[in-house]
Design an enzyme around this catalytic site. Structure first.
Site, PDB file in Angstrom:
ATOM      1  N   LYS A   1     -50.666  -1.670  40.384  1.00  0.00           N
ATOM      2  CA  LYS A   1     -52.126  -1.683  40.295  1.00  0.00           C
ATOM      3  C   LYS A   1     -52.619  -3.090  40.609  1.00  0.00           C
ATOM      4  CE  LYS A   1     -55.560   0.208  37.069  1.00  0.00           C
ATOM      5  NZ  LYS A   1     -55.689   0.810  35.709  1.00  0.00           N
TER       6      LYS A   1
ATOM      7  N   VAL B   1     -51.474   5.204  46.474  1.00  0.00           N
ATOM      8  CA  VAL B   1     -51.533   6.462  45.729  1.00  0.00           C
ATOM      9  C   VAL B   1     -52.783   6.559  44.856  1.00  0.00           C
ATOM     10  CG1 VAL B   1     -49.037   6.870  45.699  1.00  0.00           C
ATOM     11  CG2 VAL B   1     -50.076   5.463  43.899  1.00  0.00           C
ATOM     12  N   GLY B   2     -53.605   5.518  44.831  1.00  0.00           N
ATOM     13  CA  GLY B   2     -54.796   5.563  43.993  1.00  0.00           C
ATOM     14  C   GLY B   2     -55.868   4.609  44.462  1.00  0.00           C
TER      15      GLY B   2
ATOM     16  N   VAL C   1     -54.124   1.321  43.720  1.00  0.00           N
ATOM     17  CA  VAL C   1     -52.787   1.540  43.164  1.00  0.00           C
ATOM     18  C   VAL C   1     -51.849   1.901  44.309  1.00  0.00           C
ATOM     19  CG1 VAL C   1     -51.382   2.795  41.495  1.00  0.00           C
ATOM     20  CG2 VAL C   1     -53.802   2.378  41.006  1.00  0.00           C
TER      21      VAL C   1
ATOM     22  N   ASP D   1     -62.267   7.985  26.503  1.00  0.00           N
ATOM     23  CA  ASP D   1     -62.653   8.457  27.843  1.00  0.00           C
ATOM     24  C   ASP D   1     -61.614   9.436  28.378  1.00  0.00           C
ATOM     25  OD1 ASP D   1     -64.288   8.558  30.118  1.00  0.00           O
ATOM     26  OD2 ASP D   1     -63.110   7.020  31.136  1.00  0.00           O
TER      27      ASP D   1
ATOM     28  N   GLY E   1     -59.789   3.032  42.973  1.00  0.00           N
ATOM     29  CA  GLY E   1     -60.849   3.009  41.976  1.00  0.00           C
ATOM     30  C   GLY E   1     -61.934   2.033  42.371  1.00  0.00           C
TER      31      GLY E   1
ATOM     32  N   TYR F   1     -62.583  -0.790  41.050  1.00  0.00           N
ATOM     33  CA  TYR F   1     -62.222  -2.205  40.895  1.00  0.00           C
ATOM     34  C   TYR F   1     -60.870  -2.574  41.513  1.00  0.00           C
ATOM     35  CZ  TYR F   1     -65.885  -1.684  37.396  1.00  0.00           C
ATOM     36  OH  TYR F   1     -67.062  -1.401  36.762  1.00  0.00           O
ATOM     37  N   GLY F   2     -60.184  -1.618  42.112  1.00  0.00           N
ATOM     38  CA  GLY F   2     -58.895  -1.959  42.692  1.00  0.00           C
ATOM     39  C   GLY F   2     -58.177  -0.752  43.264  1.00  0.00           C
TER      40      GLY F   2
END
Length: 501
Positions: A132, A109-110, A117, A226, A112, A114-115
């Protein structure tokens, strides 16, 4: 949190200078806090296990007594043996270390830099979570370990419904894992993409909830820095939860600060591009259509970052209120206040924010409904303002006329303007489909970032095992997260012993 009673002496004769410096270092302070949290968690879980074990024995005794089973009868002996067997299973599970193999991966579902999800289910308890997964070596060489540790610390420090809840944190030789509650309504960017400009009453509802969520983070002593719509998730009832606390730490990475300064310095001589409100909204929509993962790019986040953060200057909690002001502007205008047609234009706008920030104005009859009310514009300018006059506390926001009628003490019981239509607890309809080439095309820039990260040279110094001390959180077996084997099925009301701070 005091570790020594007042009036007692830790060491006769006081500390030497190097000892005092060591005790005051952020790493030692964090490890001291982690040690305290570990023992709190250990004893809370142990006491919880004892209480639930007594409850199970009481239920067993009441059941056998109701059926008039004599303790000397063969039937009682068989049932007692079965009861003891179940207790041994629970004990074994409590002693077993968490492993990724104990989670069934349902879908991704995700994604990025660096990894990844994943939507996952813990096999023995049936818990659904967002898992994650991050590679240790990548985090180390990119100086991101501290950010991950801070995220873990924030998630374990509170049980408020405004922040995404941590269920488990664990690690193996190659990776670290955060198993968090799954929030099925997707992120707020998805909602914005589908709705465009929000009605003022809907904008008030959502930004009010965002302020409440950020206030919970501030109460823990953290500044997010952020914030953007992608950091807010929509739960099954349509209410907001704050997530992604990676930068909410004591200091930004010096390399990041320097890169932000360089970008601002490069555009110092650029002329401001004058655009109409309608042109800016159309331009931003076209950029979004071309690059839906815009916020994952280098240009994305600074759209909402306060000037003092971008310049590496001292800052306070008010930088998060600047970001929320930018988000409120986007809710009502359809584009962030400093967005441009190119990265350089965006940075130029940020550099000259006092000249660029203007009230959106529409002239065409069909667009007049998009013009902001005086009260809404005043609220925005109290947030997108110089640090010396900017709102810095929730009570200031609550007292502004724009938020009149908001039931701050009962917000999560108010019906949300949008409630996700979900088929089940594992519905992923509001997230990208990672098996779809069309959806994967959105992640071209994220994939490029991953390639660049992989090209970064590994550090010559190897990180020690102590770097990840205190990362693990949660246990197998009955306890805070356990259901179905003697653990409590009562929803957490935020008042349980598991709330440390």
């Amino acid at each position: 949190m005091d570790t020594v009673k007042a009036g007692t002496t830790i060491k006769q004769g006081g500390f030497q200078l190097w000892e005092r410096e060591l005790l005051e270092s952020p790493e030692v302070k964090r490890k001291a806090t982690v040690a305290q949290l570990y023992f709190f968690d250990y004893y809370f879980q142990a006491l919880g296990y004892i209480a639930s074990r007594k409850e199970r024995r009481a239920r067993f005794d009441a059941d056998t007594e109701e059926r008039n089973l004599s303790v000397t009868s063969p039937q009682y002996a068989r049932e007692f043996k079965s009861y003891c067997g179940r207790e041994r299973v629970i004990l074994r599970r409590r002693r077993t270390k968490l492993r990724v193999e104990q989670f069934h991966i349902i879908a991704q579902v995700g994604q990025g830099g660096y990894g990844e999800v994943f939507l996952a289910r813990k096999l023995e308890t049936g818990e659904v979570c967002a898992l994650k997964k991050m590679r240790k070596k990548t985090l180390f060489k990119m100086d991101e370990i501290r950010h991950v540790l801070v995220e873990r610390d924030i998630l374990t420090a509170t049980k408020t419904p405004w922040l995404v809840r941590l269920l488990y944190a664990f690690q193996d030789a190659e990776h670290v894992y955060l198993a968090m509650e799954y929030v099925p309504g997707g992120d707020f960017r998805t909602l914005l993409n589908n709705s465009g400009v929000l009605k003022e009453e809907h904008a008030r509802f959502y930004i009010g909830e965002m302020f409440a969520a950020v206030n919970e983070l501030h109460r823990l002593g953290y500044i997010h820095r952020d914030l953007k719509p992608e950091n807010f998730l929509v739960d099954g009832t349509g209410h907001v939860k704050l997530t992604d606390f990676g930068l909410a730490t004591g200091a930004l990475n010096p390399k990041l600060i320097e890169s932000l300064k360089i970008k601002l310095d490069k555009v110092k001589d650029n002329e401001i591009v004058q655009r109409s409100t309608l042109e800016r909204r159309s331009l931003y929509r076209s950029i979004r259509n071309v690059d839906p993962r815009y916020a994952d790019s280098v240009v994305g986040s600074p759209d909402y970052m306060a000037p003092e953060v971008l310049r590496g200057k001292p800052y306070s909690y008010s930088v998060d209120y600047w970001s929320l002001g930018c988000i409120l502007f986007e809710f009502l205008a359809g584009f962030p206040p400093f967005s441009g047609g190119t990265p350089d234009e965006t940075w130029t706008n940020l550099k000259n924010w006092t000249k660029v920030l203007k009230r959106p104005e529409y002239d065409r009859p069909e667009d007049l409904i998009f013009n902001l009310t005086d009260i809404a514009w005043d609220a925005i300018t109290r947030l997108i303002a110089h640090a010396s006059v900017r709102y810095v506390a929730l009570n200031q926001v609550m007292g502004h006329p724009f938020f009149k009628g908001v039931h701050w003490d009962d917000m999560r019981n108010t019906r949300a303007p949008f409630v996700p239509a979900l088929d089940s607890e594992i519905d992923t309809g509001y997230y990208d489909d990672f098996t779809s080439p069309e959806d994967m095309a959105k992640y071209a820039e994220v994939k490029e970032k991953q390639k660049n990260v992989s090209k970064v040279k590994e550090k010559e110094v190897q990180f020690g095992r102590g770097v990840w001390v205190g990362f693990t959180f949660g246990k197998n077996g009955p306890g805070v997260n356990m259901k179905g084997l003697g653990g409590s099925d009562t929803p957490d009301d935020g008042s349980t012993l598991t709330t440390i701070f």
